[in-house]
Design a protein around this motif. Structure first.
Motif, mmCIF file in Angstrom:
data_model
loop_
_atom_site.group_PDB
_atom_site.id
_atom_site.type_symbol
_atom_site.label_atom_id
_atom_site.label_comp_id
_atom_site.label_asym_id
_atom_site.label_seq_id
_atom_site.Cartn_x
_atom_site.Cartn_y
_atom_site.Cartn_z
ATOM 1 N N GLU A 27 -10.198 -2.911 9.736
ATOM 2 C CA GLU A 27 -11.007 -3.449 9.827
ATOM 3 C C GLU A 27 -12.269 -2.484 10.985
ATOM 4 O O GLU A 27 -12.907 -2.271 11.054
ATOM 5 N N GLU A 28 -11.356 -1.925 11.675
ATOM 6 C CA GLU A 28 -12.424 -0.882 12.200
ATOM 7 C C GLU A 28 -13.217 0.844 11.361
ATOM 8 O O GLU A 28 -14.241 0.675 12.052
ATOM 9 N N LEU A 29 -12.449 0.995 10.215
ATOM 10 C CA LEU A 29 -13.197 1.473 9.689
ATOM 11 C C LEU A 29 -13.486 0.533 8.608
ATOM 12 O O LEU A 29 -14.414 1.658 7.176
ATOM 13 N N GLY A 30 -13.678 -0.340 8.163
ATOM 14 C CA GLY A 30 -14.598 -1.525 7.429
ATOM 15 C C GLY A 30 -13.912 -0.871 6.393
ATOM 16 O O GLY A 30 -15.169 -1.118 5.053
ATOM 17 N N ILE A 31 -12.632 -1.273 5.903
ATOM 18 C CA ILE A 31 -12.662 -1.602 4.721
ATOM 19 C C ILE A 31 -10.903 -1.959 4.578
ATOM 20 O O ILE A 31 -10.988 -2.707 5.121
ATOM 21 N N GLU A 32 -10.819 -2.340 2.846
ATOM 22 C CA GLU A 32 -10.107 -3.146 2.589
ATOM 23 C C GLU A 32 -8.771 -3.145 3.034
ATOM 24 O O GLU A 32 -7.876 -1.820 3.254
ATOM 25 N N VAL A 33 -7.839 -3.538 3.726
ATOM 26 C CA VAL A 33 -6.273 -3.525 4.074
ATOM 27 C C VAL A 33 -5.645 -2.814 2.942
ATOM 28 O O VAL A 33 -4.553 -1.970 3.596
ATOM 29 N N GLU A 34 -5.201 -3.025 1.735
ATOM 30 C CA GLU A 34 -4.581 -2.517 1.004
ATOM 31 C C GLU A 34 -4.988 -1.176 0.779
ATOM 32 O O GLU A 34 -3.910 -0.405 0.137
ATOM 33 N N THR A 35 -6.317 -1.177 0.707
ATOM 34 C CA THR A 35 -6.578 0.633 0.877
ATOM 35 C C THR A 35 -5.824 1.175 2.057
ATOM 36 O O THR A 35 -5.731 2.537 1.370
ATOM 37 N N VAL A 36 -5.647 0.727 2.669
ATOM 38 C CA VAL A 36 -4.980 1.746 4.229
ATOM 39 C C VAL A 36 -3.582 1.715 3.366
ATOM 40 O O VAL A 36 -2.533 3.024 3.522
ATOM 41 N N ARG A 37 -2.907 0.333 2.912
ATOM 42 C CA ARG A 37 -1.885 0.596 2.379
ATOM 43 C C ARG A 37 -1.308 1.805 1.298
ATOM 44 O O ARG A 37 -0.732 2.004 0.852
ATOM 45 N N ASN A 38 -2.040 1.186 0.184
ATOM 46 C CA ASN A 38 -2.501 2.600 -0.425
ATOM 47 C C ASN A 38 -2.157 3.995 -0.044
ATOM 48 O O ASN A 38 -1.010 4.643 -0.715
ATOM 49 N N TYR A 39 -3.101 4.532 0.826
ATOM 50 C CA TYR A 39 -3.450 5.977 1.963
ATOM 51 C C TYR A 39 -1.570 5.791 2.628
ATOM 52 O O TYR A 39 -1.524 7.170 2.113
ATOM 53 N N PHE A 40 -1.017 5.086 2.545
ATOM 54 C CA PHE A 40 0.390 5.279 3.077
ATOM 55 C C PHE A 40 1.849 5.041 2.030
ATOM 56 O O PHE A 40 2.158 5.023 1.966
ATOM 57 N N GLY A 41 0.893 5.393 1.032
ATOM 58 C CA GLY A 41 1.802 4.979 -0.838
ATOM 59 C C GLY A 41 2.053 3.779 -1.234
ATOM 60 O O GLY A 41 3.145 3.282 -2.166
ATOM 61 N N GLY A 42 1.584 2.856 -0.680
ATOM 62 C CA GLY A 42 1.553 1.656 -1.517
ATOM 63 C C GLY A 42 0.335 2.010 -3.400
ATOM 64 O O GLY A 42 -0.160 2.397 -3.492
ATOM 65 N N ALA A 43 0.812 0.725 -3.693
ATOM 66 C CA ALA A 43 -0.522 0.686 -5.085
ATOM 67 C C ALA A 43 -1.173 -0.782 -5.888
ATOM 68 O O ALA A 43 -0.669 -0.418 -6.931
ATOM 69 N N ASN A 44 -1.750 -1.617 -4.625
ATOM 70 C CA ASN A 44 -2.633 -2.495 -5.048
ATOM 71 C C ASN A 44 -3.421 -2.380 -5.639
ATOM 72 O O ASN A 44 -4.740 -1.515 -3.881
ATOM 73 N N TYR A 45 -3.820 -2.352 -6.275
ATOM 74 C CA TYR A 45 -5.115 -1.245 -6.623
ATOM 75 C C TYR A 45 -6.289 -2.364 -7.301
ATOM 76 O O TYR A 45 -7.805 -2.190 -7.273
ATOM 77 N N GLU A 46 -5.882 -3.899 -7.146
ATOM 78 C CA GLU A 46 -6.497 -4.662 -7.367
ATOM 79 C C GLU A 46 -7.285 -4.803 -6.483
ATOM 80 O O GLU A 46 -8.383 -6.231 -6.494
ATOM 81 N N LYS A 47 -6.639 -5.437 -5.270
ATOM 82 C CA LYS A 47 -7.217 -5.293 -3.959
ATOM 83 C C LYS A 47 -8.199 -4.239 -2.846
ATOM 84 O O LYS A 47 -9.189 -4.424 -1.934
ATOM 85 N N GLY A 48 -7.333 -3.366 -3.359
ATOM 86 C CA GLY A 48 -8.078 -2.169 -2.418
ATOM 87 C C GLY A 48 -7.972 -1.136 -3.189
ATOM 88 O O GLY A 48 -7.965 -1.120 -4.318
ATOM 89 N N LYS A 49 -8.565 0.402 -2.373
ATOM 90 C CA LYS A 49 -9.571 1.030 -3.917
ATOM 91 C C LYS A 49 -7.794 2.309 -3.759
ATOM 92 O O LYS A 49 -7.322 2.738 -2.635
ATOM 93 N N ALA A 50 -8.278 3.532 -4.376
ATOM 94 C CA ALA A 50 -7.473 4.233 -4.326
ATOM 95 C C ALA A 50 -8.187 5.457 -3.480
ATOM 96 O O ALA A 50 -9.511 5.730 -2.746
ATOM 97 N N VAL A 51 -7.085 6.174 -2.813
ATOM 98 C CA VAL A 51 -7.773 7.403 -1.870
ATOM 99 C C VAL A 51 -7.429 8.456 -2.162
ATOM 100 O O VAL A 51 -6.684 8.444 -3.127
ATOM 101 N N GLY A 52 -8.041 9.145 -1.592
ATOM 102 C CA GLY A 52 -7.574 10.701 -1.736
ATOM 103 C C GLY A 52 -5.969 11.351 -1.864
ATOM 104 O O GLY A 52 -6.050 12.178 -0.534
ATOM 105 N N MET A 53 -5.160 11.251 -2.213
ATOM 106 C CA MET A 53 -4.262 11.423 -1.643
ATOM 107 C C MET A 53 -3.218 11.528 -3.569
ATOM 108 O O MET A 53 -3.176 11.306 -4.583
ATOM 109 N N HIS A 54 -3.026 12.922 -3.255
ATOM 110 C CA HIS A 54 -2.633 13.282 -4.426
ATOM 111 C C HIS A 54 -0.652 14.510 -3.889
ATOM 112 O O HIS A 54 -0.342 14.538 -2.820
ATOM 113 N N LEU A 55 -0.208 13.602 -5.206
ATOM 114 C CA LEU A 55 1.962 13.804 -4.505
ATOM 115 C C LEU A 55 2.143 14.877 -5.528
ATOM 116 O O LEU A 55 1.788 14.889 -6.680
ATOM 117 N N GLU A 56 2.905 16.131 -5.107
ATOM 118 C CA GLU A 56 3.582 16.851 -5.378
ATOM 119 C C GLU A 56 5.109 16.259 -5.919
ATOM 120 O O GLU A 56 5.567 16.268 -4.209
#
Length: 84
Positions: A27-56
């Motif tokens: 809410e504070e950042l004006g983004i979807e809840v699923e986008t925040v969840r994706n940032y922490f390792g989630g993978a719901n791209y139907e409701k949330g957006k991809a975030v700049g996260m690269h995993l090695e």
């Protein structure tokens, strides 16, 4: 600003957040809840957006390179206030 963090550290931050914090950050950042969840390792791209996260692959769940630390900073801010 980019930041390196282990995947396990990132998940620990998410798991330490109080109830409702993910919704508050979204809410504070004006983004979807699923986008925040994706940032922490989630993978719901139907409701949330991809975030700049690269995993090695590596120990502790691997190394995560975050392109934008805004969500992480908000989470850390909440944790600081929550611990008081």
């Amino acid at each position: 600003m980019t930041k390196k963090i282990t995947f396990n550290e990132l998940r620990k931050i998410k798991d330490s957040l109080p109830d409702g914090a993910i919704h508050h950050i979204a809410e504070e950042l004006g983004i979807e809840v699923e986008t925040v969840r994706n940032y922490f390792g989630g993978a719901n791209y139907e409701k949330g957006k991809a975030v700049g996260m690269h995993l090695e692959q590596g120990p502790n769940g691997g190394i995560v390179l975050l392109d934008d630390t805004t969500i992480l900073e908000k989470a850390e801010e909440i944790l600081q206030h929550h611990e008081v």
